[in-house]
Design an enzyme around this catalytic site. Structure first.
Site, PDB file in Angstrom:
ATOM      1  CG  HIS A  62      -2.237   0.693   0.956  1.00 38.71           C
ATOM      2  ND1 HIS A  62      -2.392   1.706   0.026  1.00 38.71           N
ATOM      3  CD2 HIS A  62      -3.465   0.517   1.516  1.00 38.71           C
ATOM      4  CE1 HIS A  62      -3.648   2.116   0.025  1.00 38.71           C
ATOM      5  NE2 HIS A  62      -4.324   1.419   0.922  1.00 38.71           N
ATOM      6  CG  ASP A 289     -14.254 -11.189 -19.585  1.00 41.51           C
ATOM      7  OD1 ASP A 289     -13.588 -12.201 -19.312  1.00 41.51           O
ATOM      8  OD2 ASP A 289     -15.118 -11.161 -20.475  1.00 41.51           O
TER       9      ASP A 289
END
Length: 346
Positions: A62, A289
């Site tokens: 992070h 996808d």
């Protein structure tokens, strides 16, 4: 890394009561801290073949990137996989740091050593988080709209309070009720605000690869939060977000460089009235996808799991929101028995 998980089905992952012993093993770099990025990978991906599907787990340090950067990477990766070509439509990441010119000198040198950082006490998930439970609450678009309308009506406005702010207020009140706090107990809600559109003299491109967020706190007294209604709670969140000016954001960054501080240990089990929200419903999660069809759901790994952590994701239906709540089991049960809270849940 590619591996197979014998016996684990998609239905196991889709269970609203998240089986952490299963899901956490679908991610790598569990229990790796941000500061360990000096010697351990900053990014790791793990693809797991389930009995009847595929799970793609990705872990990112992070310090290197925030949610916007993470999902830009993930969206690009999905497009490359789907198209089989490096000629992609996703915009290229922006690595420049010129916006910091005249503000701070890079690199930033911390006034304490790596040994001093790792010497600080850490509460491991195995010692506290084992008592926690994760559950996914699904909020349909039309019910979120009702929360927004209710909050604005109570405050005599039309649209000053956003859907997300009303939704966050609804969760803040519900968790406070469920925790059975003392009336005079101070309750704290911490969440991140994006700085890309707030930076001046020019905004940061959304493709900026880095961390451009700032954590802010909203505080209230438990009785005050519960007695004043949804609109009041949402207005406190709204005021905090609206009050963050570009000048304040720059001053906060400049002050941190002058006087470095580390984020306090948010896993501390004595912080009973704490709530923390991460992620955003605006990230492109459901459009990833990889060539196998649209994703059915999203789940997070073991990082930053603590009592009061609420992770926000867009739901599968447009405009809906999924909240991955990490709380004590008794808190979750009380929330599920709370008719006022559950009225907004599918």
């Amino acid at each position: 890394m590619v591996q197979a998980a014998g016996g684990i089905k998609v239905a196991d992952i889709l269970n609203p009561y998240i089986p952490d012993h299963v899901v956490f093993n679908l991610f790598s770099l569990n229990e790796v801290r941000n500061y360990e990025g000096v010697s351990k990978p900053l990014l790791s991906a793990q693809v797991t073949e389930l009995v009847d599907g595929i799970f793609i787990g990705c872990s990112l340090n992070h310090v290197v990137a925030d949610g916007t950067s993470f999902w830009h990477f993930f969206n690009t990766w999905a497009e490359i996989s789907r198209s089989g070509s490096h000629k992609i439509l996703q915009p290229r990441p922006v690595f420049g740091r010129q916006f910091l010119g005249g503000l701070i000198d890079l690199p930033v040198h911390l006034p304490f050593s790596y040994r001093e950082i790792i010497g600080k006490p850490i509460i491991k998930s195995s010692s506290f988080d084992a008592f926690l439970q994760r559950v996914v609450f699904h909020f349909p678009k039309e019910k979120i709209a009702r929360l927004k309308a209710k909050a604005n009506a109570e405050m005599g406005t039309t649209s000053n309070i956003s859907s997300l702010q009303a939704h966050m207020a609804h969760l803040w009140q519900a968790t406070t009720r469920a925790r059975h706090l003392q009336p005079d107990q101070q309750v704290n809600y911490r969440f991140a605000i994006g700085l890309r559109q707030r930076w001046e003299p020019e905004t940061l491109p959304k493709e900026y690869l880095g961390t451009a967020i700032i954590g802010v706190n909203v505080t209230a007294i438990a009785s005050e939060l519960l007695q004043n209604g949804l609109g009041w709670a949402a207005s406190q969140i709204n005021k905090k977000i609206s009050s963050l000016t570009p000048e304040q954001a720059r001053n906060d960054l400049e002050d941190w460089v002058k006087k470095h501080t580390l984020i306090p240990n948010m896993r501390n089990p004595t912080l009973l009235a704490r709530l923390l929200t991460g992620s955003s419903p605006r990230f492109n999660v459901c459009g990833n996808d990889f060539g196998w069809g649209r994703p059915l759901a999203v789940r997070s790994g073991a990082g930053d799991k603590m009592d009061g952590k609420l992770t926000v994701f867009p739901g599968a239906e447009e405009g809906s929101i999924d909240i991955e709540a990490c709380l004590l089991p008794e808190t979750i049960q009380t929330m599920m028995d709370d008719a006022e809270f559950m009225e907004a849940v599918a």
